[in-house]
Design an enzyme around this catalytic site. Sequence first.
Site, PDB file in Angstrom:
ATOM      1  N   HIS A  88     -16.090  36.463 -44.601  1.00  0.00           N
ATOM      2  CA  HIS A  88     -16.414  34.670 -45.718  1.00  0.00           C
ATOM      3  C   HIS A  88     -16.673  34.340 -44.446  1.00  0.00           C
ATOM      4  O   HIS A  88     -16.851  34.249 -42.981  1.00  0.00           O
ATOM      5  CB  HIS A  88     -14.886  34.416 -45.995  1.00  0.00           C
ATOM      6  CG  HIS A  88     -15.376  33.057 -47.381  1.00  0.00           C
ATOM      7  ND1 HIS A  88     -15.261  32.054 -46.088  1.00  0.00           N
ATOM      8  CD2 HIS A  88     -15.087  33.383 -48.093  1.00  0.00           C
ATOM      9  CE1 HIS A  88     -15.337  31.488 -47.563  1.00  0.00           C
ATOM     10  NE2 HIS A  88     -15.486  32.459 -48.705  1.00  0.00           N
ATOM     11  N   TYR A  89     -17.976  32.827 -45.087  1.00  0.00           N
ATOM     12  CA  TYR A  89     -17.796  31.908 -44.493  1.00  0.00           C
ATOM     13  C   TYR A  89     -17.318  30.947 -43.195  1.00  0.00           C
ATOM     14  O   TYR A  89     -17.286  30.666 -41.975  1.00  0.00           O
ATOM     15  CB  TYR A  89     -19.261  30.825 -44.155  1.00  0.00           C
ATOM     16  CG  TYR A  89     -18.586  30.519 -45.683  1.00  0.00           C
ATOM     17  CD1 TYR A  89     -18.411  29.217 -45.194  1.00  0.00           C
ATOM     18  CD2 TYR A  89     -18.345  30.463 -47.097  1.00  0.00           C
ATOM     19  CE1 TYR A  89     -17.752  28.623 -46.144  1.00  0.00           C
ATOM     20  CE2 TYR A  89     -18.366  29.636 -47.969  1.00  0.00           C
ATOM     21  CZ  TYR A  89     -17.663  28.395 -47.476  1.00  0.00           C
ATOM     22  OH  TYR A  89     -17.137  27.445 -48.292  1.00  0.00           O
TER      23      TYR A  89
END
Length: 181
Positions: free
Chosen positions: A128-129
């Site tokens: 995920h970012y």
Amino acid sequence: MTADVNNLIWIDLEMTGLEPDVDRIIEIATLVTDQELNIIGQGPVIAIHQSDDVLAAMDDWNQKHHGESGLIDRVRASQETEAQAVAKTIAFLEQYVPKGASPMCGNSIGQDRRFLNRYMRELEDYFHYRNVDVSTIKELVKRWSPETMAGFKKQNTHQALQDIQESIAELQYYRSKVFKI
């Protein structure tokens, strides 16, 4: 094991220096915890082969620490490429966490993400970012509750697997002492 979106991926890289445009990754390790920070899986710990020229270009600090830990010798002896390390690491992660679900977890993880973005983009894209950066919590605790800092001491081995294990233990400590949850 069924992949779970709540599991967390912990990663640590050892590099030849701090500049992704010049330096290279020489070791990678991953662990997966459940959402309660219990370790549920250990990924491969991989020394990544780099040329003698790359290793010789390391500064004194990196020569000393990676030499004393035996990592330089392991890197020279390794046949593993960055691409092979990515493939093995992703194959491990897929057992525990779907792609895009887990933030990148560790200490000073922004630095690891910079190197992943440069040399292991497919692995960087698996995360995920968002980040869970234990060093952010440490910096806040140091300022807001300095007495709490005395209760946790790191070994600072600069070996990827041990560094991740310490990061998890450190977050468990802050969870119990600072967040009290």
